[in-house]
Write a protein that holds these residues in place. Structure first.
Motif: not given
Length: 499
Positions: A105-112, A301-311, A377-378, A443-450
């Motif tokens: 799910q970390r790759f999903h984004s419904h935004h353009s 989005v998976g590329i962006r969050n890869t390097f956020l998490l790496r930091t 994010p841009t 939804k029982f658990i809500c975790v925001e994708e950064p």
């Protein structure tokens, strides 16, 4: 491209894509080119026997076993079984026979997403590496300036890098020592990453015969600092500048990739399966590296969050051991499988980061608040990898041990966090009220994708599964609080053997 398949090589998007494009060439004119010729790639890139020999000299020896040479499409052998690793390339048993319709799910984004990958950033010639995005393996190179205060290891030499020395926290009690020992035994090694990179390189070369402008990115736990010896590989195939419709275009592209894998590349790619999920993937196993892969199209989005998490992984030395033990614990208790309605590894990582941010004396900040220019994010994706190298260590006044932090993590989610009304937000570094949008309703658990704001824990949609998850947190907190022995909630010997 293939016998009796006249349409296979045609891109499934308008003829505009076939025209001359500057998509991957939007770099300043004064930067030297980095792409190698096709012959250079063949000559320099696929001498796998020499690569294996180099690796065996750089890593500690283990008992030898009988070699079983495997080859990629070019016929170059890779001796996988005598390589210095104990990794066995196995997924969790619970994942072998089930559909993966809600994984990754970390790759999903419904935004353009309009900013897609450009050509890799040219850097000093002596340090080539492979944050994937190039036609050859040793291409993507991160800036490394010695006088920077950054604490995150740069991705300088993904292929055959020098060992990166990172300081681990001191363990003064039994539980903390157990956490450290588990981390040191199970953390992803250089060789594990190199095997994934060699596969990515070969696959990109073959896929570019169908989509010449495409780039294949290795993302997720393989690069974000939270990988283990048994982590699978996540690949993002970027085929064009414009967003891709995941229901139609992405599925069609992936069907061509699947056909490529099951025909021309069948000698070393096995079980390619197209999963028609909200974010479709091709799931397959590479026989040479013995690694399982999931490949998606244009979910950048998976590329962006890869390097956020790496930091986050490297700005405080307690983060990586804590995340690894939580992932192993969740896997052992069968609550780490989004395809079965429980938590994805990505959600678990965000939950650990959130906990460390919300302590009375925080151990982590909000990087997106403190360094908005580095995690914009841009930002164009060819610049994203540079941000972690300039972020200094976070100096927390919280001196809690790994053992105390682990107990506190379980207590927080067992007794303190308000699941019914709050959302986990690493971006805000706090628990925030749930939004009213449809994605968050029921939804029982809500975790925001950064970055894209979606719910990474949306797979947990059954109360029974949610109750099981909460129950495991509560039981583990109570046992660990009383016993202070990691073996009471996670059998260390068995876990270390599985890696």
């Amino acid at each position: 491209m293939f016998p009796n398949s006249s349409n296979l090589g045609r891109p499934p998007f308008p003829p505009k894509h076939q025209q001359q494009s500057n998509f991957f060439n939007k770099l300043p004119l004064n930067m030297p080119p980095t792409l190698l010729s096709h012959q250079q790639i063949i000559d320099a890139q696929f001498n796998f026997q020499n690569a294996a020999a180099l690796l065996s000299r750089n890593l500690a020896p283990i008992p030898a076993v009988t070699p079983q040479p495997m080859t990629y499409g070019n016929g170059s052998p890779v001796h996988t079984s005598d390589a210095p690793t104990l990794f066995r390339g196995r997924k969790r048993l619970s994942e072998r026979s089930i559909p993966h319709d809600v994984k990754r799910q970390r790759f999903h984004s419904h935004h353009s997403e309009t900013n897609v990958v450009n050509q890799a950033v040219p850097l000093p010639e002596e340090r080539r590496c492979s944050f994937p995005g190039s036609i050859q393996s040793p291409l993507f190179r991160a800036h490394y300036v010695p006088d920077l205060t950054g604490c995150v290891p740069p991705l300088r030499d993904t292929l055959f890098p020098d060992p990166i020395e990172t300081t681990l926290p001191v363990a003064k009690d039994k539980l903390s020592q157990q956490v450290l020992e588990l981390f040191q035994a199970c953390q992803q090694q250089t060789y594990d990453l190199n095997r994934k990179e060699l596969c990515r390189t070969e696959l990109q070369r073959e896929i570019q015969r169908i989509f010449p402008q495409s780039r294949l990115f290795l993302v997720g736990s393989s690069l974000n600092g939270f990988g283990t010896r048994s982590s699978d590989g996540d690949l993002c195939l970027v085929v064009k500048e414009e967003p891709v419709n995941q229901k139609t275009e992405a599925r069609h592209i992936l069907s061509l990739v699947q056909k490529l894998f099951s025909t021309k590349l069948s000698s070393y790619i096995e079980r390619p399966q197209l999963i028609r999920a909200k974010v479709p993937i091709v799931k397959f196993r590479d026989k040479v590296s013995c690694v399982e892969f999931d490949l998606n199209v244009n979910n950048v989005v998976g590329i962006r969050n890869t390097f956020l998490l790496r930091t986050y992984a490297y700005i405080e030395n307690r983060v990586r051991p804590l995340v690894l033990v939580v992932k192993k614990w969740a896997s052992f208790h069968d609550i780490n499988d989004a395809s079965r309605g429980t938590l994805s590894s990505y959600s678990l990582v965000l939950m650990v980061l959130h906990y460390l941010q919300t302590l009375p004396e925080p151990i982590l900040p909000s990087l997106q608040k403190n360094y908005p220019e580095s995690f914009d994010p841009t930002m164009q994706l060819h610049l994203v990898h540079q941000a972690p190298c300039t972020i200094p260590p976070y100096l927390s006044k919280n001196g809690s041990s790994l053992g105390d932090l682990l107990i506190g993590f379980f207590k927080y989610y067992a007794t303190e966090f308000d699941w019914s009304h709050q959302m986990i937000s690493v971006r805000e570094a706090k628990a925030i009220p749930r939004p009213d949008g449809i994605e968050w309703r029921n939804k029982f658990i809500c975790v925001e994708e950064p970055f894209d704001g979606t719910n990474t824990a949306r797979a947990v949609h059954e109360k029974q599964k949610f109750d099981i998850i909460r129950g495991e947190f509560l039981k583990s907190w109570q046992v660990l609080r009383d016993k202070k022995d990691l073996n009471c909630i996670l059998p260390l010997r068995t876990t270390m053997q599985k890696r």
